[in-house]
Design a protein around this motif. Structure first.
Motif, PDB file in Angstrom:
ATOM      1  N   MET A  60       0.635  -1.401  -0.106  1.00 36.02           N
ATOM      2  CA  MET A  60      -0.034  -0.016  -0.002  1.00 36.02           C
ATOM      3  C   MET A  60       0.766   1.401  -0.092  1.00 36.02           C
ATOM      4  SD  MET A  60      -3.488  -0.854   2.049  1.00 36.02           S
ATOM      5  CE  MET A  60      -2.784  -0.996   3.662  1.00 36.02           C
ATOM      6  N   ASN A  61       2.186   1.055   0.400  1.00 26.86           N
ATOM      7  CA  ASN A  61       2.893   2.317   0.522  1.00 26.86           C
ATOM      8  C   ASN A  61       4.420   1.991  -0.092  1.00 26.86           C
ATOM      9  OD1 ASN A  61       1.001   4.282   2.138  1.00 26.86           O
ATOM     10  ND2 ASN A  61       1.387   2.734   3.570  1.00 26.86           N
ATOM     11  N   GLU A  62       5.070   2.690  -0.410  1.00 24.84           N
ATOM     12  CA  GLU A  62       6.507   2.663  -0.909  1.00 24.84           C
ATOM     13  C   GLU A  62       7.226   2.026   0.353  1.00 24.84           C
ATOM     14  OE1 GLU A  62       7.820   2.514  -3.776  1.00 24.84           O
ATOM     15  OE2 GLU A  62       6.622   3.530  -5.128  1.00 24.84           O
ATOM     16  N   PRO A  63       8.033   0.875   0.144  1.00 26.19           N
ATOM     17  CA  PRO A  63       8.745   0.436   0.972  1.00 26.19           C
ATOM     18  C   PRO A  63       9.916   1.738   1.460  1.00 26.19           C
ATOM     19  CG  PRO A  63       9.491  -0.754  -0.720  1.00 26.19           C
ATOM     20  CD  PRO A  63       8.381   0.198  -0.885  1.00 26.19           C
ATOM     21  N   ALA A  64      10.091   1.640   3.036  1.00 19.74           N
ATOM     22  CA  ALA A  64      11.238   2.709   3.393  1.00 19.74           C
ATOM     23  C   ALA A  64      12.626   2.084   2.957  1.00 19.74           C
ATOM     24  CB  ALA A  64      11.244   2.674   4.900  1.00 19.74           C
ATOM     25  N   GLN A  65      12.862   0.846   2.799  1.00 18.60           N
ATOM     26  CA  GLN A  65      14.085   0.214   2.317  1.00 18.60           C
ATOM     27  C   GLN A  65      13.768  -1.007   1.690  1.00 18.60           C
ATOM     28  OE1 GLN A  65      15.467  -0.356   6.255  1.00 18.60           O
ATOM     29  NE2 GLN A  65      14.242  -2.448   6.632  1.00 18.60           N
ATOM     30  N   LYS A  66      15.009  -1.574   1.142  1.00 20.59           N
ATOM     31  CA  LYS A  66      15.029  -2.608   0.070  1.00 20.59           C
ATOM     32  C   LYS A  66      14.379  -3.783   0.980  1.00 20.59           C
ATOM     33  CE  LYS A  66      18.093  -5.537  -2.638  1.00 20.59           C
ATOM     34  NZ  LYS A  66      17.296  -6.757  -2.255  1.00 20.59           N
ATOM     35  N   LEU A  67      13.459  -4.590   0.194  1.00 17.98           N
ATOM     36  CA  LEU A  67      12.698  -5.549   0.765  1.00 17.98           C
ATOM     37  C   LEU A  67      13.693  -6.741   0.880  1.00 17.98           C
ATOM     38  CD1 LEU A  67       9.378  -5.429  -1.191  1.00 17.98           C
ATOM     39  CD2 LEU A  67      10.019  -4.552   0.968  1.00 17.98           C
ATOM     40  N   PRO A  68      13.454  -7.664   1.843  1.00 19.76           N
ATOM     41  CA  PRO A  68      14.342  -8.923   1.930  1.00 19.76           C
ATOM     42  C   PRO A  68      14.130  -9.911   1.056  1.00 19.76           C
ATOM     43  CG  PRO A  68      12.644  -8.950   3.524  1.00 19.76           C
ATOM     44  CD  PRO A  68      12.492  -7.582   2.738  1.00 19.76           C
ATOM     45  N   LEU A  69      14.431  -9.552  -0.273  1.00 22.62           N
ATOM     46  CA  LEU A  69      13.873 -10.630  -1.472  1.00 22.62           C
ATOM     47  C   LEU A  69      15.045 -10.465  -2.394  1.00 22.62           C
ATOM     48  CD1 LEU A  69      10.157  -9.827  -2.058  1.00 22.62           C
ATOM     49  CD2 LEU A  69      11.309 -11.836  -0.464  1.00 22.62           C
ATOM     50  N   ALA A  70      15.462 -11.563  -2.973  1.00 18.20           N
ATOM     51  CA  ALA A  70      16.368 -11.516  -3.982  1.00 18.20           C
ATOM     52  C   ALA A  70      16.072 -11.079  -5.432  1.00 18.20           C
ATOM     53  CB  ALA A  70      17.004 -12.903  -4.302  1.00 18.20           C
ATOM     54  N   ASN A  71      14.805 -11.268  -5.843  1.00 17.35           N
ATOM     55  CA  ASN A  71      14.515 -10.897  -7.171  1.00 17.35           C
ATOM     56  C   ASN A  71      13.087 -10.588  -7.249  1.00 17.35           C
ATOM     57  OD1 ASN A  71      14.011 -10.870 -10.106  1.00 17.35           O
ATOM     58  ND2 ASN A  71      14.284 -13.150 -10.247  1.00 17.35           N
ATOM     59  N   TYR A  72      12.772  -9.132  -7.145  1.00 18.14           N
ATOM     60  CA  TYR A  72      11.335  -8.358  -6.970  1.00 18.14           C
ATOM     61  C   TYR A  72      11.296  -7.500  -7.627  1.00 18.14           C
ATOM     62  CZ  TYR A  72      12.809  -5.219  -3.566  1.00 18.14           C
ATOM     63  OH  TYR A  72      13.623  -4.123  -2.831  1.00 18.14           O
ATOM     64  N   GLU A  73       9.897  -6.934  -7.880  1.00 16.20           N
ATOM     65  CA  GLU A  73       9.338  -5.592  -8.224  1.00 16.20           C
ATOM     66  C   GLU A  73       8.103  -5.429  -7.291  1.00 16.20           C
ATOM     67  OE1 GLU A  73       7.415  -4.846 -12.020  1.00 16.20           O
ATOM     68  OE2 GLU A  73       7.882  -7.229 -12.501  1.00 16.20           O
ATOM     69  N   CYS A  74       8.082  -4.017  -7.260  1.00 14.55           N
ATOM     70  CA  CYS A  74       6.830  -3.637  -6.481  1.00 14.55           C
ATOM     71  C   CYS A  74       5.883  -2.940  -7.104  1.00 14.55           C
ATOM     72  CB  CYS A  74       7.334  -2.561  -5.217  1.00 14.55           C
ATOM     73  SG  CYS A  74       8.203  -3.351  -3.884  1.00 14.55           S
ATOM     74  N   VAL A  75       4.517  -3.295  -6.572  1.00 15.58           N
ATOM     75  CA  VAL A  75       3.604  -2.494  -7.208  1.00 15.58           C
ATOM     76  C   VAL A  75       2.873  -1.828  -5.988  1.00 15.58           C
ATOM     77  CG1 VAL A  75       1.185  -2.780  -8.227  1.00 15.58           C
ATOM     78  CG2 VAL A  75       3.120  -4.106  -8.928  1.00 15.58           C
ATOM     79  N   ILE A  76       2.558  -0.713  -6.118  1.00 13.74           N
ATOM     80  CA  ILE A  76       2.115   0.291  -5.177  1.00 13.74           C
ATOM     81  C   ILE A  76       0.360   0.368  -5.443  1.00 13.74           C
ATOM     82  CG2 ILE A  76       2.453   2.254  -3.580  1.00 13.74           C
ATOM     83  CD1 ILE A  76       4.508   0.103  -3.510  1.00 13.74           C
ATOM     84  N   ALA A  77      -0.435   0.029  -4.493  1.00 11.95           N
ATOM     85  CA  ALA A  77      -1.746   0.227  -4.964  1.00 11.95           C
ATOM     86  C   ALA A  77      -2.638  -0.144  -3.459  1.00 11.95           C
ATOM     87  CB  ALA A  77      -2.296  -0.627  -5.925  1.00 11.95           C
ATOM     88  N   ARG A  78      -3.615   0.537  -3.491  1.00 11.60           N
ATOM     89  CA  ARG A  78      -4.509   0.227  -2.378  1.00 11.60           C
ATOM     90  C   ARG A  78      -5.955  -0.125  -2.890  1.00 11.60           C
ATOM     91  NH1 ARG A  78      -3.808   2.838   2.647  1.00 11.60           N
ATOM     92  NH2 ARG A  78      -1.875   3.878   2.781  1.00 11.60           N
ATOM     93  N   PRO A  79      -6.337  -1.172  -2.032  1.00 10.68           N
ATOM     94  CA  PRO A  79      -7.846  -1.812  -2.423  1.00 10.68           C
ATOM     95  C   PRO A  79      -8.809  -0.689  -2.214  1.00 10.68           C
ATOM     96  CG  PRO A  79      -7.201  -2.654  -0.242  1.00 10.68           C
ATOM     97  CD  PRO A  79      -5.743  -1.881  -0.834  1.00 10.68           C
ATOM     98  N   PRO A  80      -9.932  -1.042  -2.792  1.00 11.70           N
ATOM     99  CA  PRO A  80     -10.497  -2.192  -3.415  1.00 11.70           C
ATOM    100  C   PRO A  80     -10.074  -2.217  -5.009  1.00 11.70           C
ATOM    101  CG  PRO A  80     -12.280  -0.909  -3.415  1.00 11.70           C
ATOM    102  CD  PRO A  80     -11.115  -0.076  -2.661  1.00 11.70           C
ATOM    103  N   PHE A  81      -9.920  -3.376  -5.366  1.00 10.82           N
ATOM    104  CA  PHE A  81      -9.503  -3.575  -6.792  1.00 10.82           C
ATOM    105  C   PHE A  81     -10.430  -4.347  -7.785  1.00 10.82           C
ATOM    106  CE2 PHE A  81      -5.917  -4.483  -3.893  1.00 10.82           C
ATOM    107  CZ  PHE A  81      -5.111  -3.312  -4.273  1.00 10.82           C
ATOM    108  N   SER A  82     -10.678  -3.940  -8.814  1.00 11.63           N
ATOM    109  CA  SER A  82     -11.379  -4.712  -9.694  1.00 11.63           C
ATOM    110  C   SER A  82     -11.003  -5.726 -10.543  1.00 11.63           C
ATOM    111  CB  SER A  82     -12.029  -3.741 -10.845  1.00 11.63           C
ATOM    112  OG  SER A  82     -11.037  -3.553 -11.801  1.00 11.63           O
ATOM    113  N   VAL A  83     -11.939  -6.786 -10.996  1.00 10.05           N
ATOM    114  CA  VAL A  83     -11.349  -8.055 -11.505  1.00 10.05           C
ATOM    115  C   VAL A  83     -10.696  -7.844 -12.620  1.00 10.05           C
ATOM    116  CG1 VAL A  83     -12.025 -10.086 -12.442  1.00 10.05           C
ATOM    117  CG2 VAL A  83     -13.294  -9.318 -10.366  1.00 10.05           C
TER     118      VAL A  83
END
Length: 251
Positions: free
Chosen positions: A160-183
């Motif tokens: 829901m918000n941009e992470p303040a620091q790098k995430l603990p994952l080796a291979n990722y991309e972020c999508v920032i969005a808040r619900p509700p979401f449509s199909v």
């Protein structure tokens, strides 16, 4: 002044609905306070006192309830917020006050779904490694470290918000969005990111249900993390049932 006082532990959207309905139904007969941990935010326009912050474990919650003369306690936190639910149960037992959990219905697999139910985040991570396909993580930020070290699987993480620091994952991309979401929006995201596996907690509710329908329509497999065990207390699925429960418990 009312001689009855209710603490609602908020977290799900239904908590705000409950607070509003309690005030509408009981008025001055019942004083209402709703408390949010701070992580999920809060509703500033509710017609009752709003508290934000933790309690300091079960003992802190017991002291807060006792010092403020609460007579009733309702847990409307997230289904996976098992620590606060346990603390609430312990506090209610200690003080001998009526205690209720507002418990959303779980999502259930439909015809055409390809779900794999797993008991916890660690097993979900093992399954992601075994599937070895591009994976959509919709589990929030707190437990992402369970997927650390799966370097050969590309992951899309929705927050829901941009992470303040790098995430603990080796291979990722972020999508920032808040619900509700449509199909349709969820289907478009699945196609755009070429997602073949979805990881979700079985939170229930309507705000994020669309991802499951989109996964079904796009032929995407789902790893569904089961809820923690329930506390041995009263449960209802809807705010109106909580109103009935309050009526039956001396309000």
């Amino acid at each position: 002044m009312p001689n009855k006082k209710l603490l609602i532990l908020g977290g799900i959207g239904e908590a705000a609905q409950l607070a509003q309905q309690v005030v509408d139904v009981f008025g001055n007969k019942l004083e209402v306070v709703i408390s949010y941990a701070g992580v999920t935010g809060h509703q500033p326009d509710l017609p009752c006192e709003i508290r934000v912050g933790g309690f300091g474990g079960a003992s802190g919650l017991i002291n807060y309830l006792k010092e403020n003369n609460f007579t009733h306690l309702i847990d409307a936190t997230h289904p996976f917020a098992d620590k606060i639910s346990m603390h609430a149960y312990v506090a209610a037992q200690d003080l001998e006050i009526p205690f209720l959990i507002l418990w959303r219905d779980e999502w259930r697999a439909q015809i055409g779904d390809r779900w794999l139910d797993v008991p916890d985040m660690e097993e979900a991570a093992r399954q992601v490694a075994a599937f070895g396909v591009k994976t959509f993580l919709t589990i929030g930020v707190k437990e992402l470290s369970a997927f650390d070290g799966i370097a050969d699987v590309a992951m899309v993480v929705r927050l829901m918000n941009e992470p303040a620091q790098k995430l603990p994952l080796a291979n990722y991309e972020c999508v920032i969005a808040r619900p509700p979401f449509s199909v349709e929006a969820e289907r478009e995201l699945i196609r755009e990111k070429q997602i073949r596996l979805l990881v979700s907690k079985n939170s229930g509710g309507d705000a994020t249900r669309a991802k499951l329908e989109a996964a079904r329509l796009e032929g995407v497999s789902v790893i569904m993390i089961q809820r923690p065990p329930q506390e041995p207390t009263d449960y209802v699925n809807h705010p109106r049932e909580a109103i009935q429960w309050l009526n039956m418990h001396g309000v």
